[in-house]
Design a protein around this motif. Sequence first.
Motif, PDB file in Angstrom:
ATOM      1  N   ALA A  15      -7.875  40.714 -22.708  1.00  0.00           N
ATOM      2  CA  ALA A  15      -6.448  40.957 -22.169  1.00  0.00           C
ATOM      3  C   ALA A  15      -5.460  41.289 -22.968  1.00  0.00           C
ATOM      4  O   ALA A  15      -4.418  41.835 -22.564  1.00  0.00           O
ATOM      5  N   GLU A  16      -5.438  40.969 -24.211  1.00  0.00           N
ATOM      6  CA  GLU A  16      -4.525  41.350 -25.326  1.00  0.00           C
ATOM      7  C   GLU A  16      -4.596  42.578 -25.697  1.00  0.00           C
ATOM      8  O   GLU A  16      -3.760  43.186 -26.468  1.00  0.00           O
ATOM      9  N   GLY A  17      -5.596  43.596 -25.419  1.00  0.00           N
ATOM     10  CA  GLY A  17      -5.870  44.937 -25.950  1.00  0.00           C
ATOM     11  C   GLY A  17      -6.387  45.067 -27.312  1.00  0.00           C
ATOM     12  O   GLY A  17      -6.510  46.049 -27.631  1.00  0.00           O
ATOM     13  N   CYS A  18      -6.909  43.981 -27.693  1.00  0.00           N
ATOM     14  CA  CYS A  18      -7.494  43.846 -29.142  1.00  0.00           C
ATOM     15  C   CYS A  18      -8.874  44.551 -29.222  1.00  0.00           C
ATOM     16  O   CYS A  18      -9.164  45.278 -29.999  1.00  0.00           O
ATOM     17  N   CYS A  19      -9.690  44.567 -28.175  1.00  0.00           N
ATOM     18  CA  CYS A  19     -11.206  44.911 -27.986  1.00  0.00           C
ATOM     19  C   CYS A  19     -11.116  45.992 -26.985  1.00  0.00           C
ATOM     20  O   CYS A  19     -10.927  45.313 -25.698  1.00  0.00           O
ATOM     21  N   PRO A  20     -11.144  47.123 -26.960  1.00  0.00           N
ATOM     22  CA  PRO A  20     -11.315  47.927 -25.805  1.00  0.00           C
ATOM     23  C   PRO A  20     -12.281  47.621 -25.042  1.00  0.00           C
ATOM     24  O   PRO A  20     -13.389  47.402 -25.273  1.00  0.00           O
ATOM     25  N   GLY A  21     -11.803  48.047 -23.437  1.00  0.00           N
ATOM     26  CA  GLY A  21     -12.957  47.821 -22.613  1.00  0.00           C
ATOM     27  C   GLY A  21     -13.896  48.946 -22.813  1.00  0.00           C
ATOM     28  O   GLY A  21     -13.902  50.063 -23.196  1.00  0.00           O
ATOM     29  N   LEU A  22     -15.268  49.049 -21.874  1.00  0.00           N
ATOM     30  CA  LEU A  22     -16.243  49.665 -21.764  1.00  0.00           C
ATOM     31  C   LEU A  22     -15.809  51.052 -21.360  1.00  0.00           C
ATOM     32  O   LEU A  22     -16.351  52.133 -21.688  1.00  0.00           O
ATOM     33  N   LEU A  23     -14.916  51.009 -20.221  1.00  0.00           N
ATOM     34  CA  LEU A  23     -14.188  52.278 -19.739  1.00  0.00           C
ATOM     35  C   LEU A  23     -12.950  52.869 -20.476  1.00  0.00           C
ATOM     36  O   LEU A  23     -12.630  54.163 -19.995  1.00  0.00           O
ATOM     37  N   SER A  24     -12.480  52.246 -21.663  1.00  0.00           N
ATOM     38  CA  SER A  24     -11.386  52.886 -22.144  1.00  0.00           C
ATOM     39  C   SER A  24     -11.787  53.451 -23.708  1.00  0.00           C
ATOM     40  O   SER A  24     -11.125  54.092 -24.143  1.00  0.00           O
ATOM     41  N   ALA A  25     -12.969  53.124 -24.255  1.00  0.00           N
ATOM     42  CA  ALA A  25     -13.360  53.516 -25.518  1.00  0.00           C
ATOM     43  C   ALA A  25     -14.799  53.368 -25.719  1.00  0.00           C
ATOM     44  O   ALA A  25     -15.510  52.411 -24.911  1.00  0.00           O
ATOM     45  N   PRO A  26     -15.531  54.192 -26.454  1.00  0.00           N
ATOM     46  CA  PRO A  26     -16.791  54.054 -26.543  1.00  0.00           C
ATOM     47  C   PRO A  26     -17.243  52.900 -27.567  1.00  0.00           C
ATOM     48  O   PRO A  26     -16.657  52.455 -28.422  1.00  0.00           O
ATOM     49  N   LEU A  27     -18.470  52.376 -27.045  1.00  0.00           N
ATOM     50  CA  LEU A  27     -18.849  50.992 -27.858  1.00  0.00           C
ATOM     51  C   LEU A  27     -19.560  51.468 -29.082  1.00  0.00           C
ATOM     52  O   LEU A  27     -20.147  52.385 -29.392  1.00  0.00           O
ATOM     53  N   ASP A  28     -19.199  50.512 -30.271  1.00  0.00           N
ATOM     54  CA  ASP A  28     -19.880  50.716 -31.290  1.00  0.00           C
ATOM     55  C   ASP A  28     -21.202  50.276 -31.258  1.00  0.00           C
ATOM     56  O   ASP A  28     -21.669  49.528 -30.393  1.00  0.00           O
TER      57      ASP A  28
END
Length: 132
Positions: A15-28
């Motif tokens: 919710a705070e934008g620390c960890c991007p969601g699956l739909l906004s950035a590629p997963l490591d």
Amino acid sequence: MSKQELPVIGRDTAAEGCCPGLLSAPLDEDRAVVLAKVFKALGDPVRLRLLSMIASRAGGEICVCDLTPAFGLSQPTISHHLKLLREAGLIASERRGTWVYYRLLPEMTDRLAGILTRPAGESPSGPAELSA
């Protein structure tokens, strides 16, 4: 010593934008491995029903003795499915005498919701419904 409330680091990170969601950035790779384990646990109809039964129970917990009769499966099979849900971090258990009680860990379901949520203002790129 002050009695001021201190923020808890790591809570509500999606919710705070620390960890991007699956739909906004590629997963490591590490995050993908962890998420795959959770999605694999949810990918079985029995486990999905078990999770739903646990999560929707009034009082927030349910005895394994109330879960087993809902399925045409043996008690060891139900226990195996519950173990996989527990290992994925979706549920917790507590032994009380002979019986084991299960409860949902909402932190994980909240994380999954955050990971799968589209960023605000972004329009959907495909069908919004799942077919039955």
